[in-house]
Scaffold this motif. Structure first.
Motif, PDB file in Angstrom:
ATOM      1  N   CYS A 198       0.849  -1.196   0.000  1.00  0.00           N
ATOM      2  CA  CYS A 198       0.000   0.000   0.000  1.00  0.00           C
ATOM      3  C   CYS A 198       0.882   1.242   0.000  1.00  0.00           C
ATOM      4  O   CYS A 198       1.845   1.334   0.769  1.00  0.00           O
ATOM      5  CB  CYS A 198      -0.901  -0.004   1.231  1.00  0.00           C
ATOM      6  N   CYS A 202      -0.441   4.414   0.367  1.00  0.00           N
ATOM      7  CA  CYS A 202      -1.175   5.526   0.974  1.00  0.00           C
ATOM      8  C   CYS A 202      -0.466   6.068   2.221  1.00  0.00           C
ATOM      9  O   CYS A 202       0.103   5.326   3.008  1.00  0.00           O
ATOM     10  CB  CYS A 202      -2.588   5.090   1.345  1.00  0.00           C
ATOM     11  N   THR A 203      -0.538   7.371   2.381  1.00  0.00           N
ATOM     12  CA  THR A 203       0.019   8.029   3.556  1.00  0.00           C
ATOM     13  C   THR A 203      -1.104   8.336   4.552  1.00  0.00           C
ATOM     14  O   THR A 203      -2.288   8.306   4.214  1.00  0.00           O
ATOM     15  CB  THR A 203       0.708   9.344   3.177  1.00  0.00           C
ATOM     16  N   GLU A 224      -3.264  11.140   3.357  1.00  0.00           N
ATOM     17  CA  GLU A 224      -4.232  10.768   2.326  1.00  0.00           C
ATOM     18  C   GLU A 224      -5.457  10.062   2.904  1.00  0.00           C
ATOM     19  O   GLU A 224      -6.531  10.061   2.289  1.00  0.00           O
ATOM     20  CB  GLU A 224      -3.560   9.865   1.281  1.00  0.00           C
ATOM     21  N   LEU A 225      -5.306   9.474   4.076  1.00  0.00           N
ATOM     22  CA  LEU A 225      -6.412   8.745   4.696  1.00  0.00           C
ATOM     23  C   LEU A 225      -7.101   9.548   5.800  1.00  0.00           C
ATOM     24  O   LEU A 225      -8.054   9.065   6.423  1.00  0.00           O
ATOM     25  CB  LEU A 225      -5.908   7.430   5.291  1.00  0.00           C
ATOM     26  N   GLN A 276     -10.972   9.793   5.966  1.00  0.00           N
ATOM     27  CA  GLN A 276     -11.781   8.583   5.966  1.00  0.00           C
ATOM     28  C   GLN A 276     -12.510   8.407   7.310  1.00  0.00           C
ATOM     29  O   GLN A 276     -12.041   8.880   8.340  1.00  0.00           O
ATOM     30  CB  GLN A 276     -10.894   7.358   5.699  1.00  0.00           C
ATOM     31  N   TYR A 301      -9.935   1.947   5.802  1.00  0.00           N
ATOM     32  CA  TYR A 301      -9.196   1.984   4.541  1.00  0.00           C
ATOM     33  C   TYR A 301     -10.145   1.846   3.354  1.00  0.00           C
ATOM     34  O   TYR A 301     -10.953   0.911   3.299  1.00  0.00           O
ATOM     35  CB  TYR A 301      -8.141   0.874   4.505  1.00  0.00           C
ATOM     36  N   THR A 359      -7.730   1.808  -1.776  1.00  0.00           N
ATOM     37  CA  THR A 359      -7.053   2.509  -2.869  1.00  0.00           C
ATOM     38  C   THR A 359      -6.060   1.617  -3.609  1.00  0.00           C
ATOM     39  O   THR A 359      -6.009   1.614  -4.841  1.00  0.00           O
ATOM     40  CB  THR A 359      -6.325   3.755  -2.325  1.00  0.00           C
ATOM     41  N   CYS A 360      -5.267   0.858  -2.875  1.00  0.00           N
ATOM     42  CA  CYS A 360      -4.197   0.061  -3.495  1.00  0.00           C
ATOM     43  C   CYS A 360      -4.546  -1.416  -3.608  1.00  0.00           C
ATOM     44  O   CYS A 360      -3.689  -2.232  -3.958  1.00  0.00           O
ATOM     45  CB  CYS A 360      -2.897   0.224  -2.700  1.00  0.00           C
ATOM     46  N   ARG A 389       3.757   5.169  -7.895  1.00  0.00           N
ATOM     47  CA  ARG A 389       3.810   5.089  -6.429  1.00  0.00           C
ATOM     48  C   ARG A 389       4.482   3.788  -5.995  1.00  0.00           C
ATOM     49  O   ARG A 389       4.319   2.748  -6.631  1.00  0.00           O
ATOM     50  CB  ARG A 389       2.402   5.148  -5.825  1.00  0.00           C
TER      51      ARG A 389
END
Length: 333
Positions: free
Chosen positions: A133, A135-136, A139-140, A143, A153, A156-157, A165
């Motif tokens: 993953c 994502c940072t 970025e979350l 949520q 989560y 995304t990935c 990325r």
């Protein structure tokens, strides 16, 4: 809902996911507390000195183990090395000894078990159950919150890393509904995807996540019963999920009321909870027993500590523990 009649998990549904072949024959099913020997454990994090909430969890777990003629193991959960305070682990061991705790076998330290966690992650990856993953946290940040306060989560990935990325962490695909019966908190049902989504098993900083470490450790130690604080109740479904994927037995669970201060905050270093060493062992031990719904006679206050432990072992009953998530620890916050 009524209290469970049994501490064992009653049902686990892992939709679309099959457990990996277990390295141990005969595993992969809920552990039956009535079959085989009881193995319990206490697993403090060395982020500071033991406080009253830690004592409550330790007392409940050791008494339940001894009441069943079982073993009680001790594990130092120092997998999160940035939160580890130098000397705290040694202080915890000294405090437990001073309060009369006796554990079975050698003390296990998570900081020495990286190879075992890496092997478990490799199995999950090889089976397509874990993925990288990118994502940072930023970025979350928008949520929704999961039960335990983490961010849900969005997946995304899940289908692959976005172009350009690189993977930072590793997540497990969380699908299905987990139902289990907690001996104190009652019936529990969690939709993994709806609650937290795919969860981290190896962090972006390279450290293995608590969820993976605790599952691997409990399985390897043959833990059959987990008696701990209710602050970890919301993590239990993910741990049952991981145990299922790794083909390991699911222990019985009992989540004791969480000790809080007058503001309803969990006793911790962050809330400036006093170290339990600030109190005489006899006074603190009797207070922990009362917090857990037991009534040791006042005369034990001046008796040798061994007599209090003998009374506690003879009178322990998990059914007496109040069925609530938390309670104020008067005089110990």
């Amino acid at each position: 809902a009524a209290r469970c009649t049994s501490a064992r998990p009653v049902d686990t549904i892992l939709a679309m996911q099959q457990p990996l072949p277990s390295p141990c024959p005969g595993t992969g099913h809920p552990a039956d507390p009535c079959v085989g020997r009881y193995v319990g454990r206490f697993a403090p994090s060395p982020s500071g000195a033991l406080h009253f909430g830690s004592l409550v969890a330790a007392v409940g777990s050791i008494l339940d183990a001894r009441a069943h003629g079982g073993r009680w193991l001790l594990r130092i959960e120092d997998v999160d090395t940035p939160r580890t305070v130098p000397g705290a682990a040694e202080g915890i061991l000294a405090t437990l000894e001073r309060f009369g705790f006796e554990w079975d076998g050698a003390v296990v330290r998570q900081s020495e078990r990286g190879d075992a966690y890496a092997a478990a992650l490799a199995r999950l990856c090889a089976a397509g159950l874990a993925y990288p993953c990118a994502c940072t946290r930023r970025e979350l940040a928008d949520q929704p919150l999961a039960r335990d306060g983490s961010r849900r989560y969005p997946g995304t990935c899940r289908g692959g890393l976005p172009p350009g990325r690189a993977g930072r962490a590793w997540r497990v695909r969380a699908e299905g509904v987990v139902r289990f019966c907690d001996a104190v908190q009652g019936e529990q049902e969690i939709d993994l995807a709806a609650d937290a989504g795919d969860y981290v098993v190896k962090r972006a900083d390279g450290l293995f996540a608590y969820q993976l470490a605790v599952v691997v450790d409990d399985a390897e130690a043959g833990v059959t019963h987990v008696v701990r604080g209710a602050d970890l109740l919301d993590s239990t479904a993910r741990q049952i999920h991981l145990l299922g994927l790794l083909g390991q037995p699911v222990p019985a669970y009992a989540h004791l009321p969480l000790a809080t201060n007058a503001a309803g905050e969990k006793l911790s270093k962050q809330t400036l909870a006093r170290a339990i060493d600030a109190h005489p062992p006899q006074v603190a031990l009797m207070a922990a027993l009362r917090f857990l719904g037991h009534n040791p006679p006042d005369m034990l206050a001046t008796a040798p500590l061994a007599e209090t432990w003998a009374w506690a072992r003879a009178h322990w009953s998990l059914a007496a523990v109040p069925r609530r998530r938390q309670a104020v620890a008067d005089g110990f916050s």
